[in-house]
Design a protein around this motif. Structure first.
Motif, PDB file in Angstrom:
ATOM      1  N   ALA A 118       0.796  -1.454   0.018  1.00  0.00           N
ATOM      2  CA  ALA A 118      -0.221  -0.198   0.181  1.00  0.00           C
ATOM      3  C   ALA A 118       0.770   1.488  -0.598  1.00  0.00           C
ATOM      4  O   ALA A 118       0.585   2.213  -0.586  1.00  0.00           O
ATOM      5  CB  ALA A 118      -0.815   0.059   1.072  1.00  0.00           C
ATOM      6  N   LYS A 119       2.019   1.281   0.354  1.00  0.00           N
ATOM      7  CA  LYS A 119       2.400   2.385   0.902  1.00  0.00           C
ATOM      8  C   LYS A 119       4.047   2.229  -0.427  1.00  0.00           C
ATOM      9  O   LYS A 119       4.841   3.518  -0.504  1.00  0.00           O
ATOM     10  CB  LYS A 119       3.496   2.071   2.236  1.00  0.00           C
ATOM     11  N   THR A 120       3.806   1.885  -1.510  1.00  0.00           N
ATOM     12  CA  THR A 120       4.668   1.807  -2.650  1.00  0.00           C
ATOM     13  C   THR A 120       4.257   1.708  -3.793  1.00  0.00           C
ATOM     14  O   THR A 120       4.922   2.234  -4.986  1.00  0.00           O
ATOM     15  CB  THR A 120       6.106   0.333  -2.604  1.00  0.00           C
ATOM     16  N   GLY A 121       3.073   0.380  -3.918  1.00  0.00           N
ATOM     17  CA  GLY A 121       2.424   0.546  -5.259  1.00  0.00           C
ATOM     18  C   GLY A 121       2.858  -0.953  -5.145  1.00  0.00           C
ATOM     19  O   GLY A 121       4.209  -1.287  -5.223  1.00  0.00           O
ATOM     20  N   LEU A 122       1.553  -1.596  -6.248  1.00  0.00           N
ATOM     21  CA  LEU A 122       1.809  -2.741  -6.896  1.00  0.00           C
ATOM     22  C   LEU A 122       1.558  -2.625  -8.255  1.00  0.00           C
ATOM     23  O   LEU A 122       0.786  -2.589  -8.549  1.00  0.00           O
ATOM     24  CB  LEU A 122       1.967  -3.733  -5.821  1.00  0.00           C
ATOM     25  N   ASP A 123       2.741  -3.196  -9.924  1.00  0.00           N
ATOM     26  CA  ASP A 123       2.243  -2.551 -10.464  1.00  0.00           C
ATOM     27  C   ASP A 123       1.569  -4.295 -11.145  1.00  0.00           C
ATOM     28  O   ASP A 123       0.627  -4.608 -11.904  1.00  0.00           O
ATOM     29  CB  ASP A 123       3.432  -2.139 -11.306  1.00  0.00           C
ATOM     30  N   PHE A 124       2.505  -4.960 -10.815  1.00  0.00           N
ATOM     31  CA  PHE A 124       1.742  -6.568 -11.321  1.00  0.00           C
ATOM     32  C   PHE A 124       1.699  -8.170 -10.179  1.00  0.00           C
ATOM     33  O   PHE A 124       2.716  -7.744  -9.329  1.00  0.00           O
ATOM     34  CB  PHE A 124       2.884  -6.570 -12.686  1.00  0.00           C
ATOM     35  N   ILE A 125       1.309  -8.514 -10.452  1.00  0.00           N
ATOM     36  CA  ILE A 125       1.442  -9.842 -10.013  1.00  0.00           C
ATOM     37  C   ILE A 125       1.465 -11.414 -10.055  1.00  0.00           C
ATOM     38  O   ILE A 125       0.826 -11.255 -11.092  1.00  0.00           O
ATOM     39  CB  ILE A 125       0.055  -9.730  -8.943  1.00  0.00           C
ATOM     40  N   PHE A 126       2.544 -11.925 -10.131  1.00  0.00           N
ATOM     41  CA  PHE A 126       2.757 -13.045 -11.144  1.00  0.00           C
ATOM     42  C   PHE A 126       2.200 -14.247 -10.490  1.00  0.00           C
ATOM     43  O   PHE A 126       2.623 -14.440  -8.842  1.00  0.00           O
ATOM     44  CB  PHE A 126       3.649 -12.755 -11.780  1.00  0.00           C
ATOM     45  N   SER A 127       1.019 -15.100 -11.205  1.00  0.00           N
ATOM     46  CA  SER A 127       1.147 -16.171 -10.387  1.00  0.00           C
ATOM     47  C   SER A 127       2.730 -17.487 -10.268  1.00  0.00           C
ATOM     48  O   SER A 127       3.662 -17.678 -12.009  1.00  0.00           O
ATOM     49  CB  SER A 127       0.106 -17.483 -11.308  1.00  0.00           C
ATOM     50  N   PRO A 128       3.013 -18.669  -9.776  1.00  0.00           N
ATOM     51  CA  PRO A 128       3.440 -19.250  -9.848  1.00  0.00           C
ATOM     52  C   PRO A 128       3.578 -19.919 -10.898  1.00  0.00           C
ATOM     53  O   PRO A 128       4.809 -20.686 -11.615  1.00  0.00           O
ATOM     54  CB  PRO A 128       3.957 -20.274  -8.908  1.00  0.00           C
ATOM     55  N   PHE A 129       2.427 -20.141 -11.477  1.00  0.00           N
ATOM     56  CA  PHE A 129       2.022 -21.301 -12.509  1.00  0.00           C
ATOM     57  C   PHE A 129       2.876 -20.237 -14.277  1.00  0.00           C
ATOM     58  O   PHE A 129       2.662 -20.515 -15.138  1.00  0.00           O
ATOM     59  CB  PHE A 129       0.474 -21.294 -12.723  1.00  0.00           C
ATOM     60  N   LEU A 130       2.645 -18.993 -14.104  1.00  0.00           N
ATOM     61  CA  LEU A 130       2.599 -18.115 -14.822  1.00  0.00           C
ATOM     62  C   LEU A 130       4.389 -18.175 -15.118  1.00  0.00           C
ATOM     63  O   LEU A 130       5.286 -18.289 -15.922  1.00  0.00           O
ATOM     64  CB  LEU A 130       1.981 -17.243 -14.826  1.00  0.00           C
ATOM     65  N   ILE A 131       5.096 -18.177 -13.548  1.00  0.00           N
ATOM     66  CA  ILE A 131       6.295 -18.298 -14.164  1.00  0.00           C
ATOM     67  C   ILE A 131       6.960 -20.060 -14.196  1.00  0.00           C
ATOM     68  O   ILE A 131       7.757 -19.750 -15.234  1.00  0.00           O
ATOM     69  CB  ILE A 131       7.012 -18.383 -12.170  1.00  0.00           C
TER      70      ILE A 131
END
Length: 327
Positions: free
Chosen positions: A129-142
């Motif tokens: 919340a205090k830094t911002g977050l652009d992307f969340i990547f699933s382990p399945f995507l990795i």
């Protein structure tokens, strides 16, 4: 490509990968200009709680953002409330006992559907919340990121059914694939304090058939399936480990049980298109124990190959693709 987009691609961009473990946080920074990497660095911090980054980490991430206007922060999601199913029909989540309203689901190239609970997504949003977050990547995507690389190799056989494993510091991600088609997938956080070491595998899963012998495969005895599926009795494996002096931690033992349980479900459950698995490919981020490899090879009779990889590097590559490919 428009002139504006062409100019934008030539700007300096900073990408930050974050992996949050139970007691530590890994941060990797990559700065690029066009196609050239001009800086790359990795940092590790201790955590008091996985649910709070703390002022030191927050201030550090924000200081990195202050250096470059075009910054993207990405998180590798390694929380327990996620999974994957074959195909991209979200209505079929209910067949896998997943409440469609409680998860966020994303289709990958019409091949499989990744999902994560709203609880886990909200946890990530709150954490950053205090830094911002652009992307969340699933382990399945990795895992699929590395699998796609293997598909391009001349040695790749599209007819083989292969168990692919992404092995990280606190999680195991599994996908059983034939060519680029998902047959089965599962995710486990190996730090969960569950007593999986004494499970009776004949009744381990409500979604599986009671008796493994009901599996209808041609020449099942010749294939040695009785040995592969006898996951309820590890006495031979334990003895062989003692002879070879492998030292398994409780986490290693949990990994073995997770793999065994997943294969049992794949072969037992009518929801999955069960086919004989001929091998295992492990993408290893943290140094897998040789005892786990021995179990796959000698007890499950799977031709096993392990490759050292970096999850944070994959997160960075996927972030770059996500941010700049459409520019």
């Amino acid at each position: 490509m428009s002139l504006v987009n062409a100019l934008k691609k030539r700007l300096v961009h900073q990408f930050i990968s974050v992996i949050v473990y139970e007691e530590s946080c890994n941060i990797k920074q990559k700065v690029i200009k066009g196609a050239k990497v001009i800086h790359k660095e990795e940092f590790n911090y201790d955590l008091k709680s996985k649910d709070e980054l703390g002022a030191k980490i927050i201030n550090f991430i924000n200081s990195l953002q202050d250096e470059y206007d075009n910054t993207y922060i990405s998180l590798f999601l390694n929380t327990s409330g996620q999974g994957v199913i074959p195909g991209c029909d979200s209505s079929k989540l209910e067949l896998y006992s997943i409440d469609q309203k409680s998860v966020k689901a994303i289709c990958k190239d019409k091949r499989f559907l990744m999902y994560s609970t709203h609880i886990d997504i909200n946890w990530a949003d709150k954490l950053f919340a205090k830094t911002g977050l652009d992307f969340i990547f699933s382990p399945f995507l990795i895992l699929d990121f590395y699998f796609q690389k293997d598909m391009k190799k001349e040695s790749f056989n599209k007819d083989d059914v292969i168990l692919y494993i992404l092995y990280s510091k606190n999680s195991v991600t599994m996908m059983i694939m034939q060519n680029d088609r998902l047959l089965y997938g599962s995710f486990f956080n190996t730090t969960k304090e569950e007593d999986l070491l004494n499970i009776d595998y004949s009744t381990a899963s409500d979604s599986t058939i009671d008796e493994m012998e009901e599996l209808d495969l041609d020449n099942i005895d010749e294939l040695g399936m009785d040995d592969i599926l006898d996951v309820g009795n590890d006495s031979n494996f334990a003895n062989s480990l003692l002879e070879d002096s492998f030292d398994l931690s409780e986490a290693d033992e949990r990994v073995i049980k997770y793999i065994d349980t997943s294969l049992k479900e794949f072969y037992d459950n009518d929801l999955y298109e069960s086919q004989f698995i001929v091998g295992t490919k492990i993408y290893d981020d943290c140094g897998i124990n040789d005892g786990i490899l021995k179990h796959l090879e000698n007890e499950l009779l799977l031709d096993t190959n392990a490759e050292n990889i970096s999850i944070s590097d994959a997160v960075l590559e996927l972030s770059i693709k996500e941010a700049l490919d459409n520019v």
